[in-house]
Enzyme design. Structure first.
Site, short mmCIF file in Angstrom:
data_model
loop_
_atom_site.label_atom_id
_atom_site.label_comp_id
_atom_site.label_asym_id
_atom_site.label_seq_id
_atom_site.Cartn_x
_atom_site.Cartn_y
_atom_site.Cartn_z
N ARG A 1 0.81 -1.21 0.00
CA ARG A 1 0.00 0.00 0.00
C ARG A 1 0.85 1.26 0.00
O ARG A 1 0.33 2.36 -0.24
CB ARG A 1 -0.95 0.00 1.21
CG ARG A 1 -2.00 -1.11 1.13
CD ARG A 1 -3.02 -1.01 2.24
NE ARG A 1 -4.04 -2.05 2.10
CZ ARG A 1 -5.12 -1.94 1.34
NH1 ARG A 1 -5.33 -0.83 0.66
NH2 ARG A 1 -5.99 -2.93 1.26
N SER B 1 0.24 9.28 -13.96
CA SER B 1 -0.93 9.26 -14.84
C SER B 1 -1.93 10.37 -14.51
O SER B 1 -3.13 10.21 -14.75
CB SER B 1 -1.64 7.90 -14.75
OG SER B 1 -2.21 7.73 -13.45
N SER C 1 -3.44 14.83 -18.28
CA SER C 1 -4.73 14.15 -18.08
C SER C 1 -5.29 13.73 -19.42
O SER C 1 -4.83 14.18 -20.48
CB SER C 1 -5.71 15.09 -17.38
OG SER C 1 -6.06 16.17 -18.23
N CYS C 2 -6.32 12.90 -19.38
CA CYS C 2 -6.95 12.47 -20.64
C CYS C 2 -7.56 13.66 -21.36
O CYS C 2 -7.48 13.77 -22.60
CB CYS C 2 -8.00 11.40 -20.37
SG CYS C 2 -9.33 11.88 -19.23
N THR C 3 -8.17 14.59 -20.61
CA THR C 3 -8.78 15.76 -21.24
C THR C 3 -7.73 16.69 -21.83
O THR C 3 -7.93 17.27 -22.91
CB THR C 3 -9.67 16.51 -20.24
OG1 THR C 3 -8.94 16.71 -19.02
CG2 THR C 3 -10.93 15.75 -19.94
N ARG D 1 -20.54 14.61 -5.57
CA ARG D 1 -20.04 13.25 -5.82
C ARG D 1 -20.52 12.24 -4.78
O ARG D 1 -20.12 11.09 -4.80
CB ARG D 1 -18.51 13.27 -5.89
CG ARG D 1 -18.01 13.98 -7.12
CD ARG D 1 -16.55 13.76 -7.35
NE ARG D 1 -15.90 14.99 -7.73
CZ ARG D 1 -14.64 15.09 -8.12
NH1 ARG D 1 -13.89 14.02 -8.19
NH2 ARG D 1 -14.11 16.25 -8.44
N THR E 1 -12.81 20.81 -12.19
CA THR E 1 -11.81 20.37 -13.15
C THR E 1 -10.64 21.34 -13.16
O THR E 1 -10.82 22.55 -12.99
CB THR E 1 -12.39 20.27 -14.57
OG1 THR E 1 -11.35 19.92 -15.49
CG2 THR E 1 -13.01 21.58 -15.02
N ARG F 1 -20.04 15.08 -15.26
CA ARG F 1 -20.03 13.62 -15.39
C ARG F 1 -21.40 13.15 -15.88
O ARG F 1 -22.44 13.61 -15.40
CB ARG F 1 -19.72 12.97 -14.03
CG ARG F 1 -18.38 13.38 -13.44
CD ARG F 1 -17.23 12.54 -13.93
NE ARG F 1 -15.97 13.02 -13.35
CZ ARG F 1 -15.48 12.63 -12.17
NH1 ARG F 1 -16.16 11.75 -11.44
NH2 ARG F 1 -14.34 13.10 -11.74
N ASN G 1 -11.53 8.16 -22.83
CA ASN G 1 -10.74 8.67 -21.72
C ASN G 1 -9.87 7.60 -21.07
O ASN G 1 -8.91 7.92 -20.38
CB ASN G 1 -11.66 9.30 -20.66
CG ASN G 1 -12.88 8.45 -20.34
OD1 ASN G 1 -13.86 8.49 -21.09
ND2 ASN G 1 -12.82 7.68 -19.26
#
EC number: 1.2.1.12
Length: 341
Positions: A83, A125, A158-160, A205, A218, A241, A322
């Protein structure tokens, strides 16, 4: 390097598993080799979720479970269940790059723990908390040539960010951007619950991911400014989302420095795919999001949705997987980084 580049994955969730799966479908599979995975989950579950995936289908190969390893197409990948970064014997594993895919580490002192534990290099990532939290933030196709090989900690953004930076760069180079407003329509993520629950400090969320459209915070605007500093102060962004498992989109509103027609914009964007082979794609078919599931491009420009309204105002629509697109960019950056050390 004359031998395959040795990669290890820390965090074997959605991105970690997609990175492994993507490598076996990638032209880079002979240049990159995954030698280890660190994931707290048990080995049997890891093997099962590697073989069967609700979004990307059944793994196109053979996955077996060893005593302390996954055996994929006959090759062993060592598995640990720590961990904390310090609990893994990274020196014995001897990776060239650790792909940090847990999403838990974005401050420099946190990522440094991997270096202190024996990792020579870490590709994260997600964006660093600030530009100084990493040695470089890389969007493949935009600034990967700036990698020197001396970096120890690199962010894959980031993916965006990977999806929108090439598009904004093309628009700014061709016409100049006065202002941009970006609205990301993002598929659900695992920081949202299936049903209402005490799941997150952001009260939105805590709501069911599959029953509502949920606005979330974001950092995309800051990510754009980090990669395209000439747009500092010109970009705003928000994210929503939506209740689908995968594939996202960015609705792009821009105020350009000159008037342009929709056909002119589409001609530019279609041509830009030649400058970003494998990264940008273009289509004007009547699409739905599922059409782009498992698509390895960073972004697919939907020419059917391009609009202009005079005075330099333009509206574009950009699709992206994504998970799969970003996982492929992790591999691309790993490959180009390894060429420099």
């Amino acid at each position: 390097m004359s031998r395959p580049v040795r990669l290890a994955i820390n965090g074997y969730g959605r991105i970690g598993r997609c990175v492994l799966r993507a490598l076996y479908e990638s032209p880079l599979k002979d240049r990159l080799q995954i030698v280890g995975i660190n994931e707290p989950a048990d080995l049997a579950t890891m093997a099962y979720l590697s073989q069967f995936d609700s979004t990307h289908g059944v793994f196109p190969g053979k996955i077996e479970q060893g005593a302390d390893c996954l055996i994929i197409n006959g090759r062993e990948i060592q598995v640990s269940h720590a961990r904390m970064p310090e609990e893994v014997d990274w020196v014995k594993l001897a990776p060239d790059i650790v792909l940090e895919c847990s999403g838990r580490y974005s401050a420099r002192h946190e990522i440094q723990r991997f270096i202190d534990a024996g990792c020579p290099r870490v590709l994260v990532s997600q964006p660093g908390n600030s530009a100084t939290d990493v040695d470089a933030t890389v969007v493949f196709g935009i600034n990967h040539d700036a990698l020197s090989g001396h970096e120890r900690i690199v962010s894959n953004a980031s993916c965006t960010t990977n999806a929108i930076i090439p598009v904004l760069s093309e628009l700014d180079n061709a016409y100049g951007i006065d202002h941009a407003f970006l609205t990301t329509l993002h598929s659900v993520m695992n920081d949202q619950p299936l049903i209402d629950g005490y799941h997150h400090a952001d009260l939105r969320r805590t709501r069911s991911a599959m029953q509502s459209i949920v606005p979330v915070a974001t950092g995309l605007a800051q990510g754009v400014e980090r990669l395209l500093p000439q747009l500092a102060g010109k970009v705003q962004a928000k994210a929503i989302r939506v209740p689908i498992l995968n594939v996202s989109a960015i609705d792009v509103m821009v105020k350009l420095t000159c008037d342009v027609t929709a056909p002119q914009l589409n001609a530019l964007l279609m041509e830009s795919t030649n400058r970003y082979p494998g990264l940008l794609s273009y289509s004007n078919h009547p699409h739905a999001s599922i059409d782009f599931n498992h698509n390895p491009h960073s972004a697919i420009i939907d020419g059917s949705q391009t609009r202009t309204n005079g005075d330099g105002f333009a509206n574009l629509f950009v699709w992206f997987d994504n998970e799969w697109g970003f996982a492929n960019r992790m591999l691309d950056v790993s490959a180009v980084w390894s060429e420099r050390f």
